[in-house]
Design a protein around this motif. Structure first.
Motif, PDB file in Angstrom:
ATOM      1  N   SER A   1      26.398 -16.199  -8.304  1.00  0.00           N
ATOM      2  CA  SER A   1      26.251 -17.023  -9.484  1.00  0.00           C
ATOM      3  C   SER A   1      26.693 -15.958 -10.829  1.00  0.00           C
ATOM      4  O   SER A   1      26.638 -14.693 -10.635  1.00  0.00           O
ATOM      5  N   ALA A   2      27.448 -16.676 -11.773  1.00  0.00           N
ATOM      6  CA  ALA A   2      27.940 -15.748 -12.755  1.00  0.00           C
ATOM      7  C   ALA A   2      27.901 -16.472 -14.097  1.00  0.00           C
ATOM      8  O   ALA A   2      28.036 -17.859 -13.896  1.00  0.00           O
ATOM      9  N   PHE A   3      28.074 -15.747 -15.090  1.00  0.00           N
ATOM     10  CA  PHE A   3      28.434 -16.379 -16.384  1.00  0.00           C
ATOM     11  C   PHE A   3      29.341 -15.577 -17.178  1.00  0.00           C
ATOM     12  O   PHE A   3      29.214 -14.357 -16.737  1.00  0.00           O
ATOM     13  N   SER A   4      30.487 -16.035 -17.345  1.00  0.00           N
ATOM     14  CA  SER A   4      31.818 -15.131 -18.165  1.00  0.00           C
ATOM     15  C   SER A   4      32.509 -15.732 -18.993  1.00  0.00           C
ATOM     16  O   SER A   4      32.552 -17.109 -19.136  1.00  0.00           O
ATOM     17  N   ARG A   5      33.486 -14.882 -19.637  1.00  0.00           N
ATOM     18  CA  ARG A   5      34.313 -15.472 -20.464  1.00  0.00           C
ATOM     19  C   ARG A   5      35.258 -14.477 -20.577  1.00  0.00           C
ATOM     20  O   ARG A   5      35.233 -13.111 -20.470  1.00  0.00           O
ATOM     21  N   PRO A   6      36.642 -14.720 -20.942  1.00  0.00           N
ATOM     22  CA  PRO A   6      37.682 -13.657 -20.906  1.00  0.00           C
ATOM     23  C   PRO A   6      37.300 -12.443 -21.831  1.00  0.00           C
ATOM     24  O   PRO A   6      37.091 -12.813 -22.984  1.00  0.00           O
ATOM     25  N   ALA A   7      37.826 -11.520 -21.662  1.00  0.00           N
ATOM     26  CA  ALA A   7      37.765 -10.267 -22.674  1.00  0.00           C
ATOM     27  C   ALA A   7      39.144  -9.575 -23.019  1.00  0.00           C
ATOM     28  O   ALA A   7      39.137  -9.069 -24.039  1.00  0.00           O
ATOM     29  N   LYS A   8      39.963  -9.684 -21.877  1.00  0.00           N
ATOM     30  CA  LYS A   8      41.122  -9.042 -22.115  1.00  0.00           C
ATOM     31  C   LYS A   8      42.276 -10.277 -22.470  1.00  0.00           C
ATOM     32  O   LYS A   8      41.997 -11.216 -22.032  1.00  0.00           O
ATOM     33  N   TRP A   9      43.280  -9.775 -22.996  1.00  0.00           N
ATOM     34  CA  TRP A   9      44.478 -10.965 -23.232  1.00  0.00           C
ATOM     35  C   TRP A   9      44.788 -11.710 -21.962  1.00  0.00           C
ATOM     36  O   TRP A   9      45.208 -12.751 -22.153  1.00  0.00           O
ATOM     37  N   TYR A  10      45.003 -11.050 -21.071  1.00  0.00           N
ATOM     38  CA  TYR A  10      45.615 -11.517 -19.657  1.00  0.00           C
ATOM     39  C   TYR A  10      44.570 -12.554 -19.067  1.00  0.00           C
ATOM     40  O   TYR A  10      44.870 -13.491 -18.519  1.00  0.00           O
ATOM     41  N   ALA A  11      43.320 -12.159 -19.281  1.00  0.00           N
ATOM     42  CA  ALA A  11      42.274 -12.991 -18.743  1.00  0.00           C
ATOM     43  C   ALA A  11      42.214 -14.506 -19.520  1.00  0.00           C
ATOM     44  O   ALA A  11      42.150 -15.623 -19.122  1.00  0.00           O
ATOM     45  N   ARG A  12      42.291 -14.227 -20.855  1.00  0.00           N
ATOM     46  CA  ARG A  12      42.387 -15.352 -21.769  1.00  0.00           C
ATOM     47  C   ARG A  12      43.622 -15.914 -21.572  1.00  0.00           C
ATOM     48  O   ARG A  12      43.541 -17.454 -21.306  1.00  0.00           O
ATOM     49  N   ALA A  13      44.800 -15.428 -21.425  1.00  0.00           N
ATOM     50  CA  ALA A  13      45.938 -16.016 -21.098  1.00  0.00           C
ATOM     51  C   ALA A  13      45.907 -17.091 -19.870  1.00  0.00           C
ATOM     52  O   ALA A  13      46.663 -18.137 -19.592  1.00  0.00           O
ATOM     53  N   GLY A  14      45.228 -16.678 -18.865  1.00  0.00           N
ATOM     54  CA  GLY A  14      45.133 -17.485 -17.361  1.00  0.00           C
ATOM     55  C   GLY A  14      44.315 -18.572 -17.690  1.00  0.00           C
ATOM     56  O   GLY A  14      44.506 -19.422 -16.641  1.00  0.00           O
ATOM     57  N   GLY A  15      43.500 -18.662 -18.658  1.00  0.00           N
ATOM     58  CA  GLY A  15      42.838 -19.924 -18.902  1.00  0.00           C
ATOM     59  C   GLY A  15      42.225 -20.409 -17.438  1.00  0.00           C
ATOM     60  O   GLY A  15      41.323 -19.804 -16.771  1.00  0.00           O
ATOM     61  N   PRO A  16      42.431 -21.743 -17.470  1.00  0.00           N
ATOM     62  CA  PRO A  16      41.656 -22.349 -16.091  1.00  0.00           C
ATOM     63  C   PRO A  16      41.810 -21.755 -14.709  1.00  0.00           C
ATOM     64  O   PRO A  16      41.015 -21.718 -13.848  1.00  0.00           O
ATOM     65  N   ALA A  17      43.220 -20.917 -14.606  1.00  0.00           N
ATOM     66  CA  ALA A  17      43.740 -20.460 -13.603  1.00  0.00           C
ATOM     67  C   ALA A  17      42.653 -19.221 -13.128  1.00  0.00           C
ATOM     68  O   ALA A  17      42.303 -19.075 -12.007  1.00  0.00           O
ATOM     69  N   THR A  18      42.216 -18.612 -14.143  1.00  0.00           N
ATOM     70  CA  THR A  18      41.283 -17.436 -14.163  1.00  0.00           C
ATOM     71  C   THR A  18      40.072 -17.953 -13.691  1.00  0.00           C
ATOM     72  O   THR A  18      39.469 -17.324 -12.819  1.00  0.00           O
ATOM     73  N   ARG A  19      39.341 -19.106 -13.944  1.00  0.00           N
ATOM     74  CA  ARG A  19      38.288 -19.711 -13.443  1.00  0.00           C
ATOM     75  C   ARG A  19      38.384 -19.946 -11.924  1.00  0.00           C
ATOM     76  O   ARG A  19      37.534 -19.840 -11.162  1.00  0.00           O
ATOM     77  N   GLN A  20      39.730 -20.485 -11.595  1.00  0.00           N
ATOM     78  CA  GLN A  20      39.650 -21.019 -10.358  1.00  0.00           C
ATOM     79  C   GLN A  20      39.715 -19.655  -9.404  1.00  0.00           C
ATOM     80  O   GLN A  20      39.298 -19.817  -8.332  1.00  0.00           O
ATOM     81  N   LEU A  21      40.486 -18.626  -9.932  1.00  0.00           N
ATOM     82  CA  LEU A  21      40.404 -17.200  -9.174  1.00  0.00           C
ATOM     83  C   LEU A  21      39.235 -16.808  -8.738  1.00  0.00           C
ATOM     84  O   LEU A  21      38.765 -16.273  -7.838  1.00  0.00           O
ATOM     85  N   GLN A  22      38.324 -17.072 -10.006  1.00  0.00           N
ATOM     86  CA  GLN A  22      36.695 -16.641  -9.694  1.00  0.00           C
ATOM     87  C   GLN A  22      36.159 -17.479  -8.498  1.00  0.00           C
ATOM     88  O   GLN A  22      35.237 -16.832  -7.774  1.00  0.00           O
ATOM     89  N   GLN A  23      36.158 -18.723  -8.683  1.00  0.00           N
ATOM     90  CA  GLN A  23      35.876 -19.757  -7.625  1.00  0.00           C
ATOM     91  C   GLN A  23      36.264 -19.110  -6.372  1.00  0.00           C
ATOM     92  O   GLN A  23      35.465 -19.202  -5.337  1.00  0.00           O
ATOM     93  N   ALA A  24      37.502 -19.029  -6.294  1.00  0.00           N
ATOM     94  CA  ALA A  24      38.010 -18.716  -4.707  1.00  0.00           C
ATOM     95  C   ALA A  24      37.530 -17.196  -4.287  1.00  0.00           C
ATOM     96  O   ALA A  24      37.226 -17.213  -3.115  1.00  0.00           O
ATOM     97  N   TYR A  25      37.436 -16.224  -5.170  1.00  0.00           N
ATOM     98  CA  TYR A  25      36.771 -14.923  -5.109  1.00  0.00           C
ATOM     99  C   TYR A  25      35.446 -15.271  -4.471  1.00  0.00           C
ATOM    100  O   TYR A  25      34.843 -14.741  -3.498  1.00  0.00           O
TER     101      TYR A  25
END
Length: 172
Positions: A130-154
């Motif tokens: 379980s987690a709650f998160s939001r981007p902190a670095k520019w590259y995490a923000r730039a990833g948008g929904p793909a960043t969240r998909q990577l978190q789900q896959a992880y």
């Protein structure tokens, strides 16, 4: 534990099932690992000693061999993304074991993530990430929904890897 060191306000909030502060994205992935006391014991130990994370292929540099409150952990992804965290809570009970860490300055995300193994009344063993998160670095923000998909896959990969660690060599 100094709350001032963390990059978010709700330190320890992953103890509350389903909690997600405003402006954060929630993550909840539950994976069946197997059944029985031995599977639970092996899974709990693998989570509490960083074995699951190392088996995932991420780098782990921890200030202790076992998860405990205030232990600093730096997770290294792909050999170059460093994600500094600190363990905010642990649990070691007869049917439940795990911990959560919160992000520190320099982490690409801002928030908290927990890894908890539990054994239900019928003997089934589960891993819940379980987690709650939001981007902190520019590259995490730039990833948008793909960043969240990577978190789900992880999180799903955590379950797959832990199932293998917990059931290796056991008879079905």
């Amino acid at each position: 534990m100094s709350v001032a060191d963390f990059t978010y306000e709700d330190v320890g909030a992953t103890r509350e099932p389903g909690f997600c502060p405003p402006g954060f994205h929630a993550l909840h992935v539950r994976t069946r690992l197997g059944e029985g006391e031995e599977v639970f014991r092996r899974a709990a130990e693998a989570v509490l000693t960083w074995e699951m994370h190392r088996a995932l292929g991420v780098g782990i540099d921890a200030s202790a061999d076992r998860a405990a409150a205030d232990v600093d952990v730096t997770v290294t992804l792909a050999g170059f993304v460093k994600a500094p965290c600190r363990v905010v809570w642990t649990v070691e009970e007869r049917r439940r074991a795990g911990w959560a860490y919160g992000t520190l300055t320099g982490h690409p995300e801002c928030g908290e993530e927990s890894f908890v193994v539990d054994r239900t009344g019928d003997g089934t063993v589960w891993l819940t990430v379980s987690a709650f998160s939001r981007p902190a670095k520019w590259y995490a923000r730039a990833g948008g929904p793909a960043t969240r998909q990577l978190q789900q896959a992880y999180a799903r990969r955590c379950g797959t890897v832990l199932r293998g660690l917990a059931t290796a060599g056991l008879k079905e």
